[in-house]
Design an enzyme around this catalytic site. Structure first.
Site, mmCIF file in Angstrom:
data_model
loop_
_atom_site.group_PDB
_atom_site.id
_atom_site.type_symbol
_atom_site.label_atom_id
_atom_site.label_comp_id
_atom_site.label_asym_id
_atom_site.label_seq_id
_atom_site.Cartn_x
_atom_site.Cartn_y
_atom_site.Cartn_z
ATOM 1 N N ASP A 154 -56.809 -98.958 -26.709
ATOM 2 C CA ASP A 154 -55.969 -99.358 -25.581
ATOM 3 C C ASP A 154 -54.557 -98.786 -25.738
ATOM 4 O O ASP A 154 -53.954 -98.862 -26.808
ATOM 5 C CB ASP A 154 -55.889 -100.898 -25.507
ATOM 6 C CG ASP A 154 -57.237 -101.514 -25.154
ATOM 7 O OD1 ASP A 154 -58.042 -100.857 -24.466
ATOM 8 O OD2 ASP A 154 -57.488 -102.671 -25.581
ATOM 9 N N HIS A 212 -63.034 -98.826 -28.899
ATOM 10 C CA HIS A 212 -64.065 -99.689 -28.319
ATOM 11 C C HIS A 212 -64.628 -99.087 -27.044
ATOM 12 O O HIS A 212 -64.052 -98.154 -26.463
ATOM 13 C CB HIS A 212 -63.539 -101.108 -28.099
ATOM 14 C CG HIS A 212 -62.312 -101.176 -27.240
ATOM 15 N ND1 HIS A 212 -61.065 -100.849 -27.707
ATOM 16 C CD2 HIS A 212 -62.140 -101.530 -25.947
ATOM 17 C CE1 HIS A 212 -60.177 -101.003 -26.752
ATOM 18 N NE2 HIS A 212 -60.809 -101.398 -25.655
#
Ligand code: SIN
Length: 307
Positions: free
Chosen positions: A135, A283
């Protein structure tokens, strides 16, 4: 596989298969094994991902418990807590606060609570997180971690996977480690989030979000461990290489997150909570459940410049 192959093997400059064991150290060399007195830690793989039992995250978290949770996150890189039915946006903010300040994602719709991003997918809204990424790597100080809470999940599917990028670094060949040592790479949102915008939206975001550079191999800010820090949607080129050289090297490096030995996969239930180390891992949110609905809320935790 047939072991009696007699034809000569073709000459390959790179092996096509990854036989044998990998180096899967859970912690940095020399790091002391934490002693957990307040947590019940159940590993999901030998080196990444653990479920934590016996903690109610909706209740105030004292300093001793907070320190054990922080240690466990450094050790396991992603922690899962099930049955957190009373965990709400306020407790999620308090939990994320064990690591730092919440950080808004500039591209996602805001939730009802400041600092909390709502990720709601259904038959009309496609998932855009089904690509290996960390992120906010397009920011000068990328998020240190994220806390994700499941509100509504499909009857099957919608799992999330994480990959251990310190293990990915450890298992590069020595020649590759030498090649990437000291290199930096450009990270930019424009080819991923920007592709869904018109020209004036892109220009407006560009004012606040210039392309940034990070080392290809970063030192984790808390453990000092080396981590391979390039990802598919946001790392656009390697500084100082020609375009074809940069593309070829990046293609090989971003593929490392896809190697199953580095991964853990989590099956969500309503009330499940995950917190992950966003520097040590990447992820991937699996988009296999449409037209069912999946609703999550995420808080990213503000980070520091990487070196
Ligand atoms: C994300 O990419 O941060 C969201 C992950 C998920 O929805 O599983």
């Amino acid at each position: 596989m047939d072991s009696a192959v007699t034809a000569p093997a073709p000459a390959l400059d790179k092996p096509l298969m990854h036989y044998g064991k990998r180096t899967l150290d859970r912690m940095a060399p020399g790091a002391a094994q934490p002693d957990y007195r307040l947590l019940d830690v159940r590993p999901l793989t030998p080196h990444i991902g653990a479920e934590i039992d016996g903690v109610d995250l909706s209740r105030p978290i004292g300093e001793d418990l907070a320190e054990e949770i922080r240690q466990a996150l450094l050790e396991w890189k992603v922690l899962f807590f099930r049955g957190q039915d009373a965990f709400d946006p306020q407790s999620q903010l308090a939990f994320a606060g064990l690591w730092g300040e919440p950080e808004e994602n500039p591209f996602f719709p805001k939730g009802d609570t400041a600092g909390v991003t709502r990720l709601a997918k259904d038959a009309m809204v496609m998932g855009t997180e089904n690509i290996w990424h960390s992120d906010h790597s397009f920011m000068a100080a990328p998020a240190l971690g994220s806390v994700l809470r499941a509100i509504e999940v499909p009857s099957a599917g919608g799992d999330t996977m994480w990959a251990d990028m310190a293990a990915a670094y450890d298992n590069l060949t020595d020649a590759m480690k030498d090649r990437i040592e000291g290199l930096t790479a450009v990270h930019d949102w424009v080819v991923s989030h920007g592709a869904l915008m018109n020209e004036s939206q892109r220009a407006a975001h560009r004012e606040n979000l210039p392309a940034v550079e990070h080392p290809v191999v970063v030192r984790h800010p808390r453990t000092g461990r080396k981590v391979l820090y390039v990802n598919e949607p946001f790392t656009t080129r390697i500084v100082g290489l020609s375009d074809p050289e940069s593309r070829e090297l990046l293609d090989e490096l971003v593929l490392q997150a896809r190697i199953p030995e580095y991964q853990v996969r989590f099956r969500w239930q309503p009330g499940s909570v995950a917190v992950w180390d966003n520097i040590a891992t990447q992820h991937y949110a699996i988009s296999d459940y449409f037209p069912q609905r999946r609703v999550m809320e995420r808080i990213a935790i503000a980070g520091v410049p990487l070196s």
